[in-house]
Design a protein around this motif. Structure first.
Motif, mmCIF file in Angstrom:
data_model
loop_
_atom_site.group_PDB
_atom_site.id
_atom_site.type_symbol
_atom_site.label_atom_id
_atom_site.label_comp_id
_atom_site.label_asym_id
_atom_site.label_seq_id
_atom_site.Cartn_x
_atom_site.Cartn_y
_atom_site.Cartn_z
ATOM 1 N N ASN A 405 16.321 -19.161 73.849
ATOM 2 C CA ASN A 405 17.158 -18.717 74.658
ATOM 3 C C ASN A 405 17.028 -17.481 75.367
ATOM 4 O OD1 ASN A 405 17.894 -16.877 72.699
ATOM 5 N ND2 ASN A 405 18.921 -18.260 71.264
ATOM 6 N N PRO A 406 17.802 -16.937 76.321
ATOM 7 C CA PRO A 406 17.598 -15.771 76.814
ATOM 8 C C PRO A 406 17.209 -14.519 75.896
ATOM 9 C CG PRO A 406 19.155 -16.916 78.158
ATOM 10 C CD PRO A 406 18.944 -17.543 76.758
ATOM 11 N N ASP A 407 17.984 -14.328 74.731
ATOM 12 C CA ASP A 407 17.969 -13.137 74.218
ATOM 13 C C ASP A 407 16.397 -13.283 73.195
ATOM 14 O OD1 ASP A 407 20.070 -12.062 75.048
ATOM 15 O OD2 ASP A 407 21.365 -13.102 73.365
ATOM 16 N N ASP A 408 16.152 -14.410 72.643
ATOM 17 C CA ASP A 408 14.979 -14.487 71.999
ATOM 18 C C ASP A 408 13.658 -14.423 72.869
ATOM 19 O OD1 ASP A 408 16.336 -14.595 69.633
ATOM 20 O OD2 ASP A 408 16.591 -16.812 69.599
ATOM 21 N N ALA A 409 13.850 -15.092 74.312
ATOM 22 C CA ALA A 409 12.879 -15.035 75.167
ATOM 23 C C ALA A 409 12.309 -13.816 75.828
ATOM 24 C CB ALA A 409 13.569 -15.873 76.421
ATOM 25 N N ARG A 432 12.860 -10.513 84.961
ATOM 26 C CA ARG A 432 14.053 -11.152 85.424
ATOM 27 C C ARG A 432 15.115 -11.247 84.267
ATOM 28 N NH1 ARG A 432 10.000 -14.942 87.084
ATOM 29 N NH2 ARG A 432 9.334 -14.450 89.226
ATOM 30 N N LEU A 433 14.630 -11.221 83.069
ATOM 31 C CA LEU A 433 15.584 -11.295 81.962
ATOM 32 C C LEU A 433 16.167 -9.857 81.442
ATOM 33 C CD1 LEU A 433 13.486 -13.743 79.681
ATOM 34 C CD2 LEU A 433 15.434 -14.233 80.784
ATOM 35 N N GLU A 434 15.527 -8.967 82.209
ATOM 36 C CA GLU A 434 15.892 -7.568 81.768
ATOM 37 C C GLU A 434 17.125 -7.079 82.734
ATOM 38 O OE1 GLU A 434 15.451 -5.717 79.090
ATOM 39 O OE2 GLU A 434 13.585 -6.354 78.467
#
Length: 931
Positions: A405-409, A432-434
């Motif tokens: 999921n986004p957090d773990d990724a 992109r996730l930050e």
């Protein structure tokens, strides 16, 4: 006396052949049917070739004589002993002396022969060598054929020598082809009679004969003593035979009762999985076995062997082979992966786990292990275990991140960029996730680790644009080019343009425009800038990157503000891909820089007019008048604007001013046409009479005058007008056709033919005149004359599509397809031929093909109105509403102006206010369905 007389009488009675040897080949009594034969005494004793001759004791003189005769008889008749002058008997002048002149002559002849021989010696030698090599290739010697096999004998081991089978006697066919032993079961009666003379009906099961008897192991067939009951065996066999017979035949009629469907199903189940030759399989199996035994550490041999068995349907054997290969080659990941593929899922997991223990650094094996897991949680566990062994594998990190999921990724990617700090994809994925601030920090770290990648810079620019910092986008792009150049990276225009296109597709419009502005001038020569930038804009438009194309045009217009061609291209681009507001804004700037360009003014006025803003269109045209006071196009555009909006008096005044300031043939024609449309025939004829006196070589004036006179039923005046017009304009094809049609309507067919014949003489190789002449004959019912004329026309104009299109439908139905093939060979891309083929498919009810050919026709020539009309009529009859609307929209966009049926409607004075949809519908009403 008496003695003498007796001697004479005796000599007289003596036969003359007595004492004389018999002639050669004489056989006594041959006349009576006797048969002769030869004995050893007739030919003498046999003699060896080395025996001494019988004449060894002959006198010397006889020997010499015989030797001379033999020398004379043994004359050498070889070709090399032949002389051209004296034959085989020696030289004619052999007795003459051989002097110095003869020697010199022989030397000269020898030198000539030698020179002639050396003249093409090299060619002959090379030819001989080539022939010899080709002969040796086609028919090699036995030792050459087996030379490679002889060399390979050096590597044969003693064990292999010992395993070579004995050849045996090749002449013995039974020894060469041994056959399996045959055993024939003995009948029950014979067994019962020969059991030791006892009248017993049982057989000891332990006897060797028991193996020949079927059903020996059946308990019901044993006697209480354990012996075999032969009577029960016979009964069982008879019962079994009856069951089989009852299955295949009816007990009443004897007909077969086999189920055909079930029989075929059984046959299908017997078909082997591999359809190749069994001998090929055996050969391949032997070869692969040899490779495996020769080099057991060669993984491809094991893989090929396993796949061969898999193809032939022996999956278990394939699994056994591949596992043996894995044992021999523990470090081969290809073997382990193949083994996992061949095994069932549960066993495959164990195999791949064993492979991971032996090769823990193989990325492919860990990915295969994850693929074998069905649950996401188990896959994550596999990937994390794999990353412990291979922390620098980008592929594993990416696969692991995709499952989170986004957090773990984000947490995983933070660790991934530490382990793989040169992977651009991982840095960008983390950015992109930050959040915005953290993403900037991530990208800055990425630039420090990878200073030579442009994607990091473009991502930073997109990030700033997404967060509203538009002013930072251009700065970042400029700094990126500087930084990359300092780090030795070559700036490639094509790659940067691709980056701009990708930026536009992602929604970063300012980023793509900044990229285009920064790289558009790199590597372009000054004299090539204009054409290169036009090509760049067209490329971007083809890629549907319209903002990039606008940026290119904007930069080009900034450098070349006075180039009308660039303004026109930009205007057409906005017309096709932009909005009306963007087009009008561009045209407003264009006319400011190019005020003498009439077409830019007209495009602006038409845009306003199509939007319904007639006063704004008038204002643009008034400004255009000021910039171009005597422009014919602007005058006529103003007239058309007023007449289309029913302002006829204003149009008349404009035309009167135009005739005063710019009296051109088109202005005179438009003036007369307006009066003709408003049914002011006298005024129209007056204007036309004035016009033909001033411009006698403008054929449209003569045509309009004749048509008005025809409309007033003044056919003689119209004929005179056409005749006078043809004298002034003999190259006007429509004028010749109008004159001929008038005579045809009057019923004077010969005069119509004469006019068309004169027209063809004055204008040779014009297909339209031939076509009209052919149609005159067809309308008169003279089809044979029309066919003859069509043949002459095709000889004179072999590549005329109009003629070929007419010729197709002049044929009978069975011959039309052949004619269409000939037409397509001659005129493959002619729109008239393509339209005729489309109609041919329509008449044959092949609607799918017909639609395809209609599309091809309108694509090749979108200006042909007849093609659009037939296409629209076809869709009205056989298409859906969406297809009908699509054809209508495409026709309106194309705005066709040509075509026989199209011009007949659009140029009819009664339809002078028709727009494209009205003309299309009117033409469709006149068209007939092809039959």
């Amino acid at each position: 006396m008496s003695n003498i007389t007796a001697a004479v009488i005796a000599n007289r009675n003596k036969k003359h052949f007595l004492g004389v040897p018999a002639p050669l080949g004489y056989v006594a009594g041959v006349g009576r049917g006797a048969t002769g034969f030869t004995t050893r005494s007739d030919i003498g004793p046999a003699r060896d070739a080395n025996d001494v001759s019988d004449d060894r004791h002959a006198p010397p003189a006889t020997k010499r004589k015989k030797k001379d005769e033999e020398e004379e008889e043994d004359e050498d008749l070889n070709d090399s002993n032949y002389d051209e002058f004296s034959g085989y008997s020696g030289s004619l002048f052999s007795k003459d002396p051989y002097d110095k002149d003869d020697e010199e002559a022989d030397a000269i002849y020898d030198s000539i022969d030698k020179r002639m021989d050396e003249k093409r010696k090299e060619y002959r030698d090379r030819r001989l060598r080539e022939d010899l090599e080709r002969y040796r290739q086609e028919r090699p010697k036995i030792q050459q054929q087996f030379s490679d096999l002889k060399r390979s004998l050096a590597s044969v081991t003693s064990e292999e020598w010992s395993t070579i089978p004995e050849v045996g006697d090749s002449r013995n066919r039974k020894q060469r082809n041994p056959r399996a032993e045959k055993f024939t079961p003995l009948p029950d009666s014979l067994i019962s009679r020969n059991l030791g003379g006892e009248s017993s009906s049982t057989l000891d099961p332990s006897s060797g004969l028991a193996s020949m008897v079927p059903g020996v192991a059946t308990p019901g067939m044993l006697t209480p003593t354990g012996d075999l009951d032969l009577r029960k065996i016979g009964q069982a066999r008879n019962t079994l035979m009856n069951v089989k017979l009852s299955q295949v035949s009816d007990s009443v009629t004897g007909q077969t009762v086999v189920d055909p469907k079930g029989y075929l199903t059984d046959l299908q189940s017997m078909i082997p999985t591999y359809g190749g030759d069994i001998n090929d399989i055996k050969k391949a199996r032997l070869l692969l076995k040899s490779v495996r035994e020769t080099n057991p550490n060669h993984p491809p041999a094991w893989i090929a062997s396993a796949r061969l068995e898999e193809v032939t349907g022996k999956v278990q054997m394939a699994r056994n082979l591949i596992m043996r290969g894995c044992e021999m080659n523990i470090q081969s990941e290809d073997l382990w992966l193949e083994a996992a593929r061949l095994q069932p899922p549960d066993t495959a997991k164990a195999v791949i786990a064993q492979a991971a223990r032996h090769i823990p650094t193989s990325v492919r094996i860990w990915i295969k292990a994850a693929d074998l897991e069905s649950e996401t949680k188990a896959k994550r566990r596999v990937f994390r275990k794999a990353l412990e062994h291979i922390p620098n594998s980008v592929r594993l990190w990416k696969a692991a991140v995709e499952l989170e999921n986004p957090d773990d990724a984000r947490i995983l990617l933070s660790r991934a960029v530490e382990c793989c700090n040169t992977s651009v994809e991982l840095w960008l994925a983390l950015a992109r996730l930050e959040t915005y601030e953290n993403a900037r920090k991530v990208l800055n770290k990425a630039r420090e680790n990878i200073p030579t990648d442009r994607q990091i810079w473009t991502t930073a620019a997109k990030l700033e644009e997404a967060n509203g910092n538009i002013h930072m986008v251009e700065k970042i792009i400029d700094r990126s080019l500087t930084s990359l150049t300092v780090n030795g990276v070559e700036i490639n225009r094509d790659q940067w343009f691709q980056e701009a296109i990708e930026a536009e597709k992602s929604g970063a419009v300012n980023c793509c425009q900044s990229i285009v502005k920064a790289v558009i001038g790199i590597g372009v020569e000054e004299e090539d800038r204009k054409q290169t930038w036009i090509d760049d804009a067209e490329f971007c438009a083809k890629e549907n990157a319209f903002e990039c194309a606008r940026a290119v045009y904007a930069h080009a217009l900034q450098i070349f503000p006075s180039k009308k061609s660039i303004w026109l291209r930009a205007a057409y681009f906005e017309k096709n891909h932009g909005t009306r507001e963007s087009l009008e804004a561009l045209l407003q700037r264009a006319v400011a820089h190019c005020p003498k360009s009439e077409i830019l003014w007209l495009m602006g006025a038409k845009s306003k007019w199509m939007a319904g803003d007639v006063p704004a269109a008038r204002g643009i045209l008034s400004l255009a008048f000021q910039a171009n006071p005597n422009s014919e196009d602007i005058w006529l555009a103003a007239v058309k604007l007023e007449s289309e909006n029913s302002e006829y008096e204003r149009a008349r005044r404009l035309l009167a001013k135009a005739r005063g300031s710019a009296p051109t043939p088109r202005v005179m024609m438009k003036s007369a046409r307006l009066e003709w449309a408003l049914e002011k025939f006298d005024e129209a004829l007056r204007l036309l009479e004035e016009a033909v006196e001033v411009f006698p070589d403008f054929p449209k004036l003569w045509m309009m005058k004749g048509q008005i006179e025809e409309q007033q039923r003044r056919t003689d005046d119209a004929a005179a007008t056409y005749t006078l017009g043809l004298k002034k304009c003999p190259t006007s094809i429509p004028l010749w056709i109008l004159s001929a049609n008038l005579e045809e309507r009057k019923g004077v067919l010969t005069k119509a033919r004469s006019i068309l014949e004169r027209g063809r003489l004055r204008n040779p190789k014009v297909a339209v005149l031939w076509l009209e002449a052919i149609r005159v004959e067809l309308r008169a019912g003279l089809k044979e004359i029309a066919s003859t004329m069509m043949a002459r026309a095709l000889q004179e104009c072999p590549n005329a599509g109009e003629l070929w299109a007419e010729a197709i439908f002049m044929e009978t139905k069975p011959q039309r397809k052949t004619k269409s093939v000939d037409a397509l060979k001659k005129c493959e891309h002619d729109p008239h031929v393509l339209l005729a083929v489309s109609k041919l498919f329509w008449s044959e009810h092949k609607f799918s093909k017909c639609r395809d050919w209609f599309n091809r026709t309108v694509k090749i020539d979108p200006d042909l109105g007849d093609a659009w009309a037939y296409f629209y009529k076809f869709e009205l009859l056989h298409g859906t509403e969406a297809q009908q609307q699509e054809v209508l929209d495409r026709c309106i966009s194309a705005e066709p102006t040509h075509g026989e049926s199209w011009c007949r409607v659009s140029k009819n004075i009664q339809n002078w206010q028709f727009k494209t949809p009205e003309v299309l519908r009117a033409v469709v009403r006149e068209l007939s369905i092809p039959i």
